[in-house]
Write a protein that holds these residues in place. Structure first.
Motif, PDB file in Angstrom:
ATOM      1  N   HIS A  45     -10.452 -15.285  19.059  1.00  0.00           N
ATOM      2  CA  HIS A  45     -11.652 -16.104  19.257  1.00  0.00           C
ATOM      3  C   HIS A  45     -11.318 -17.544  19.629  1.00  0.00           C
ATOM      4  O   HIS A  45     -12.225 -18.318  19.939  1.00  0.00           O
ATOM      5  N   ARG A  46     -10.026 -17.887  19.595  1.00  0.00           N
ATOM      6  CA  ARG A  46      -9.610 -19.266  19.893  1.00  0.00           C
ATOM      7  C   ARG A  46     -10.482 -20.266  19.159  1.00  0.00           C
ATOM      8  O   ARG A  46     -10.983 -21.244  19.716  1.00  0.00           O
ATOM      9  N   TRP A  47     -10.683 -20.011  17.884  1.00  0.00           N
ATOM     10  CA  TRP A  47     -11.511 -20.924  17.092  1.00  0.00           C
ATOM     11  C   TRP A  47     -10.746 -21.220  15.807  1.00  0.00           C
ATOM     12  O   TRP A  47     -10.499 -20.310  15.011  1.00  0.00           O
ATOM     13  N   GLY A  52     -15.651 -21.912  11.522  1.00  0.00           N
ATOM     14  CA  GLY A  52     -15.292 -20.697  12.248  1.00  0.00           C
ATOM     15  C   GLY A  52     -15.829 -19.454  11.555  1.00  0.00           C
ATOM     16  O   GLY A  52     -16.396 -19.530  10.463  1.00  0.00           O
ATOM     17  N   GLU A 247      -9.385 -22.225   9.749  1.00  0.00           N
ATOM     18  CA  GLU A 247      -9.477 -20.766   9.822  1.00  0.00           C
ATOM     19  C   GLU A 247      -8.255 -20.033   9.247  1.00  0.00           C
ATOM     20  O   GLU A 247      -8.382 -18.919   8.730  1.00  0.00           O
TER      21      GLU A 247
END
Ligand code: T4K
Length: 395
Positions: A45-47, A52, A247
């Motif tokens: 999710h590149r978060w 997040g 995260e």
């Protein structure tokens, strides 16, 4: 006197008692596969931070588990205390136990509040209305009680006292995740409770903390303050800080959380084993959870009665360390004896705290948790019996 100093275990000399160091506070590690699976989600999710999906999942799961309307995951419990103190608008003095980890008091001092130390009930090691009342003053804005070793403080009488004096009740439950009070999960007593998700805690995020509350307004204020004072519309509406959990920390906590019930059961088993193995060891008594507390048994605490054991707590600690067994005197000295507070007793310690001083001289936390085996427990208790010798054990 023991301090909170750490030690370098890489150079620890291990005597024949144990081949590998047996240490208090070793983290409960999740399965690597579970952790990697969650971290993979983060990559997909590149978060990495700023609410997040893993953080939201963690907050939701904890909110269900604690039966609480709001769980806000933050960077650590020290900051969580500060956020709650700010969000409650505390001023002046806050009554805290001296018998706690110094973070409870330091969190307040760091934001300009004055911790005022109250004594504890020696049976439970927590504040009571009777120990708090003598140190309340016109400057008191809150009572910050601590559920030490997971022992729940008498929340009803403290809440009644706080109401009578028009002050807030906040609870430092840093050590109490998974604990129940008369069958109800701790988390929603007082205005808010804070938990630690530090590596040494029963559930951890490497570093982390939680603010838990049923108060919608308080929760909303903490949320705004923990992210630069930014309100839901994106406006910086108040002064805040950056206390957001990222995260990867949330992934660690999510990976550890499912084992909580199993770990509590295993801790309970080890506590019983310690009890069995220490029965009859002169001058050593194992502390039991306080009434009403459904403990997480994360802290195995003994008291050393030097007059019977023939050795002091500090000697037991040192002689165990010489055998490769690392214990901690949680908590010695009491916070009122720490240099930043000791120098101003008129501000911080208006009344003597004799029970704190007596207990601080006797307590020692022994290794437990998933990293400790039953054999380790026997190694520890045999070592204690040998240290207490020549009298050692009675039949
Ligand atoms: N309120 C209360 C009542 C608290 O107990 C705490 C924290 C707080 C507030 C503040 O919470 P946070 O802001 O930290 O979230 C440790 C922990 O650092 C601290 O979080 C905890 N209480 C306190 C009771 O214990 P130390 O100074 O005893 O840590 P240290 O480095 O001596 O480690 C303790 C033991 O754990 C040692 O035997 C080594 C072992 N250990 C430690 C780490 C970090 C490991 O085996 N692996 C590890 O990764 O404070």
């Amino acid at each position: 006197m023991l301090t909170h100093a750490t030690y370098d275990t890489s150079s620890a000399e291990c005597r024949p008692a144990c081949a590998v160091p047996i240490m208090v506070g070793q983290p409960n590690l999740p399965g690597l596969e579970e952790l990697v699976g969650l971290i993979r989600e983060v990559f997909e999710h590149r978060w990495l931070s700023n609410r997040g999906r893993l953080l939201r999942r963690l907050e939701d799961e904890l909110s269900r588990m604690l039966d609480a309307r709001h769980v806000i995951a933050v960077v650590n419990a020290t900051t969580a205390i500060q956020l709650v103190a700010r969000a409650c608008g505390l001023t002046g003095e806050v009554v805290v136990p001296s018998f706690t980890f110094s973070a409870t008091a330091q969190a307040l001092t760091w934001i300009g509040l004055t911790p005022v130390f109250a004594d504890i009930d020696p049976a439970t090691a927590t504040l009571t209305a009777a120990t708090v009342e003598p140190v309340l003053s016109p400057r008191t804005s809150a009572i910050l009680a601590v559920n030490l070793w997971g022992n729940v403080c008498p929340v009803e009488e403290l809440a009644a006292l706080a109401d009578r004096h028009g002050v807030k009740l906040i609870i430092d439950s840093a050590q109490a995740l998974g604990v129940t009070y008369h069958g109800r999960p701790v988390g929603v007593f007082g205005s808010a409770e804070v938990f630690s998700l530090h590596a040494t805690k029963i559930v951890h995020a490497c570093e982390g903390g939680l603010v838990v509350t049923n108060d919608d307004r308080l929760a909303a204020t903490v949320r705004v303050m923990h992210s630069f004072g930014t309100d839901p519309s994106g406006v910086v509406s108040t002064i805040g800080t950056n206390a957001k959990m990222h995260e990867i920390s949330a992934a660690m906590a999510l990976a550890v959380l499912p084992s909580l019930g199993e770990v509590i059961e295993d801790n309970r088993h080890k506590h019983q084993l310690y009890r069995r193995c220490l029965t009859g060891v002169l001058g050593i008594s194992l502390r039991e959870p306080s009434p009403g507390t459904g403990s997480n048994y994360h802290y195995v605490v003994i008291e050393v009665d030097a007059s019977t054991a023939g050795v002091t707590r500090d000697q037991v600690h040192e002689q165990l360390a010489a055998r490769g067994i690392y214990t901690k005197a949680y908590f010695a000295p009491g916070c009122h004896m720490l240099p930043p507070y000791r120098c101003a007793p008129h501000l911080h310690t208006p009344r003597p705290v004799p029970y704190t001083e007596a207990l601080a001289a006797r307590v020692l936390c022994l290794p437990t948790g998933p990293a400790v085996t039953d054999t380790d427990v026997r190694t520890v208790t045999d070592a204690i019996a040998a240290i207490v010798a020549p009298v050692g054990r009675v039949a």
